[in-house]
Design an enzyme around this catalytic site. Structure first.
Site, PDB file in Angstrom:
ATOM      1  N   TRP A 129      -8.464  12.440 -15.320  1.00 60.93           N
ATOM      2  CA  TRP A 129      -8.952  12.968 -16.712  1.00 60.93           C
ATOM      3  C   TRP A 129      -8.901  11.709 -17.748  1.00 60.93           C
ATOM      4  O   TRP A 129      -9.572  11.656 -18.767  1.00 60.93           O
ATOM      5  CB  TRP A 129      -7.553  13.671 -17.531  1.00 60.93           C
ATOM      6  CG  TRP A 129      -6.265  13.392 -17.133  1.00 60.93           C
ATOM      7  CD1 TRP A 129      -5.505  13.715 -16.145  1.00 60.93           C
ATOM      8  CD2 TRP A 129      -5.710  12.138 -17.925  1.00 60.93           C
ATOM      9  NE1 TRP A 129      -4.479  12.934 -16.049  1.00 60.93           N
ATOM     10  CE2 TRP A 129      -4.600  11.879 -17.169  1.00 60.93           C
ATOM     11  CE3 TRP A 129      -5.767  11.575 -18.988  1.00 60.93           C
ATOM     12  CZ2 TRP A 129      -3.487  10.910 -17.671  1.00 60.93           C
ATOM     13  CZ3 TRP A 129      -5.052  10.780 -19.436  1.00 60.93           C
ATOM     14  CH2 TRP A 129      -3.861  10.079 -18.777  1.00 60.93           C
ATOM     15  N   HIS A 154     -12.952  18.221 -11.098  1.00 59.63           N
ATOM     16  CA  HIS A 154     -12.407  17.546 -12.083  1.00 59.63           C
ATOM     17  C   HIS A 154     -10.919  17.792 -12.680  1.00 59.63           C
ATOM     18  O   HIS A 154     -10.586  18.813 -12.274  1.00 59.63           O
ATOM     19  CB  HIS A 154     -13.359  17.593 -13.556  1.00 59.63           C
ATOM     20  CG  HIS A 154     -13.296  16.181 -14.232  1.00 59.63           C
ATOM     21  ND1 HIS A 154     -12.297  15.344 -14.334  1.00 59.63           N
ATOM     22  CD2 HIS A 154     -14.523  15.804 -14.923  1.00 59.63           C
ATOM     23  CE1 HIS A 154     -12.918  14.250 -15.240  1.00 59.63           C
ATOM     24  NE2 HIS A 154     -14.144  14.525 -15.348  1.00 59.63           N
ATOM     25  N   GLY A 205      -7.424   8.752  -8.595  1.00 59.87           N
ATOM     26  CA  GLY A 205      -5.939   9.401  -8.778  1.00 59.87           C
ATOM     27  C   GLY A 205      -4.799   8.754  -8.595  1.00 59.87           C
ATOM     28  O   GLY A 205      -5.050   7.504  -8.146  1.00 59.87           O
ATOM     29  N   GLU A 227      -9.555   5.465  -4.996  1.00 58.97           N
ATOM     30  CA  GLU A 227      -9.304   4.496  -5.898  1.00 58.97           C
ATOM     31  C   GLU A 227      -8.192   5.146  -6.848  1.00 58.97           C
ATOM     32  O   GLU A 227      -8.173   6.138  -7.307  1.00 58.97           O
ATOM     33  CB  GLU A 227     -10.692   4.410  -7.087  1.00 58.97           C
ATOM     34  CG  GLU A 227     -10.637   3.229  -7.853  1.00 58.97           C
ATOM     35  CD  GLU A 227      -9.626   3.536  -9.039  1.00 58.97           C
ATOM     36  OE1 GLU A 227      -8.609   3.107  -9.108  1.00 58.97           O
ATOM     37  OE2 GLU A 227     -10.177   4.140  -9.855  1.00 58.97           O
ATOM     38  N   LEU A 228      -7.008   4.640  -6.425  1.00 56.43           N
ATOM     39  CA  LEU A 228      -5.589   4.953  -6.766  1.00 56.43           C
ATOM     40  C   LEU A 228      -5.124   4.133  -7.835  1.00 56.43           C
ATOM     41  O   LEU A 228      -5.521   3.425  -8.709  1.00 56.43           O
ATOM     42  CB  LEU A 228      -4.864   5.066  -5.569  1.00 56.43           C
ATOM     43  CG  LEU A 228      -5.423   5.916  -4.401  1.00 56.43           C
ATOM     44  CD1 LEU A 228      -4.464   5.773  -2.989  1.00 56.43           C
ATOM     45  CD2 LEU A 228      -5.965   7.239  -4.535  1.00 56.43           C
TER      46      LEU A 228
END
Length: 451
Positions: A129, A154, A205, A227-228
């Protein structure tokens, strides 16, 4: 049922019904059917449609910016900048996609041999978000242009943004099924990942979410890009030009009200400049304007959800219990969390070891340059590090000592369509953007010809 609320006013925005099992099946099949035709479209046709996306983003910039701010509390000026960055990414791939996807001729003992980059199918994107348009566009622009189709899951609190993005691609002229949004819960997402029509998953996330999705994808042999989170270090050496770069340093922590995976979380400051840095840094933090995120003068908005406030408060409390000192801020009101400075932060505290997702700066004292590099590298994460100094040659030499996905000298860590973006270790794997991003979900096929 999904409920979205304005995090500043706490007022209900809208309620959405989750897609039924039958509707999800229809979404998957539409995507699969669309792919069978879309993969054969000429690249020039795909880039023409992406150019239309760029034009619509410009045309609808005000509408989309206000939607972002309403749903997740981003200051409106930063929402506008986010849409402008989406335009930049689209334009970049419009210009470069054909070159990136061209067959790569390789001389061998064959009469002709080359590598082709073929699309693989439907890609599921699980997105957060905090940058609700940018995170999606930086995936979708290259992935669709490579010839794949996309399904977006999403974050629930930005469902309005998710549906607006689906409409954006539809209005730009993309074939039905090329880009769709799915409203689904965790259990349903597991079923989607398992479905044979889905050929890859990309997730932006938390580390926890990444481990869960990567495990599911691995079980079904699906390629992933992760992609953390991160707890990026901002190293400040004794010769740093604070007059020139203090605004950049503060923005590195406070942009998006501190809710950014690539934000500077730990400020590793050498002893010689420690006192001066703290004075200048605090003065700049105190000058930040907090308030209603819809107002253009607001620089610090609100956290996106109440649970984020609670988590941040607990991390600060535990860090203080272990010896850290709050030297500014630490007041909250609803979803508003005051910009906060923690000093005397050390390893073993949440402020050093974990990702603090909010406007909290952890100051770490380093003995010298060597110690600062060691402290910066002492993390399970590996998204990016920034170093402020006038000794550029030494800074470049230190780049190899930082095992992160990015190393920025006299600049905040940021994503740029022209450069690969991603992390190492607990910050994930794979790369988005640049040529790497458009090839991420392609079959790199060897073609070998004897005549």
């Amino acid at each position: 049922m999904i409920t979205t609320k304005n995090p500043f006013t706490a007022q209900l925005i809208r309620e959405y019904k989750l897609h039924t099992e039958a509707e999800i099946e229809q979404i998957l099949e539409k995507s699969n059917v669309a792919f069978k035709l879309w993969k054969y479209e000429q690249i020039v046709h795909r880039t023409n449609l992406l150019q239309k996306v760029s034009e619509l983003l410009i045309e609808r910039k005000k509408e989309y910016s206000e939607l972002m701010t309403q749903e997740m509390g981003k200051p409106i000026t930063q929402s506008i900048s986010e849409i402008e960055k989406c335009v930049w990414a689209c334009d970049f791939y419009v210009k470069n996609a054909a070159q990136f996807l061209a067959d790569e001729l390789i001389e061998t003992d064959a009469d002709e041999s080359f590598v082709s980059y073929d699309p693989v199918g439907t890609i599921l994107a699980i997105m957060p978000w905090n940058f609700p348009f940018w995170q999606v566009i930086r995936f979708a622009a290259p992935t669709l242009t490579a010839g794949n189709t996309a399904i977006l899951k999403h974050a629930a609190n930005t469902t309005g943004c998710a549906l607006a993005l689906e409409q954006l691609f539809r209005d730009a002229g993309y074939p039905e099924g090329c880009f769709q949004t799915v409203l689904a819960d965790h259990d349903t997402i597991e079923d989607i990942i398992a479905d044979s029509r889905v050929q890859g998953i990309t997730l932006t996330g938390s580390e926890k979410a990444g481990r869960s999705i990567a495990a599911l994808a691995g079980k079904h042999l699906k390629k992933t890009v992760m992609e953390l989170g991160g707890n990026n270090a901002c190293i400040v050496w004794e010769d740093a030009d604070l007059d020139k770069y203090i605004d950049t340093i503060v923005n590195a922590r406070m942009q998006n009200t501190g809710q950014s995976c690539i934000a500077a979380k730990r400020f590793v400051v050498v002893d010689e400049i420690y006192a001066k840095f703290n004075t200048v840094f605090k003065e700049k933090i105190q000058s930040l304007r907090s308030g209603n995120p819809i107002k253009p003068e607001t620089e610090i908005g609100v956290l996106a959800r109440p649970d984020l406030v609670d988590t941040l408060e607990n991390q600060i409390r535990e860090s203080v219990d272990k010896g850290a000192n709050v030297t500014y801020g630490n007041q909250k009101d609803g979803n508003f969390f005051e910009p906060t400075i923690l000093e005397n932060v050390r390893k073993g505290m949440p402020a050093f070891d974990e990702e603090l997702f909010g406007p909290v700066a952890a100051i770490v004292r380093a003995k010298n340059r060597e110690d600062s590099i060691a402290l910066a590298a002492d993390s399970k994460f590996g998204l990016g590090t920034m170093l402020f100094t006038q000794d550029i040659d030494e800074a470049i030499r230190m780049a190899g000592s930082i095992p992160d996905g990015g190393f920025f000298i006299n600049e905040m860590v940021k994503s740029d369509p022209r450069l690969p973006f991603g992390g190492t270790r607990a910050s994930g794997y794979g790369r988005e953007l640049s040529k790497e991003g458009i090839l991420a979900f392609t079959n790199k096929k060897t073609v070998y010809i004897k005549k």
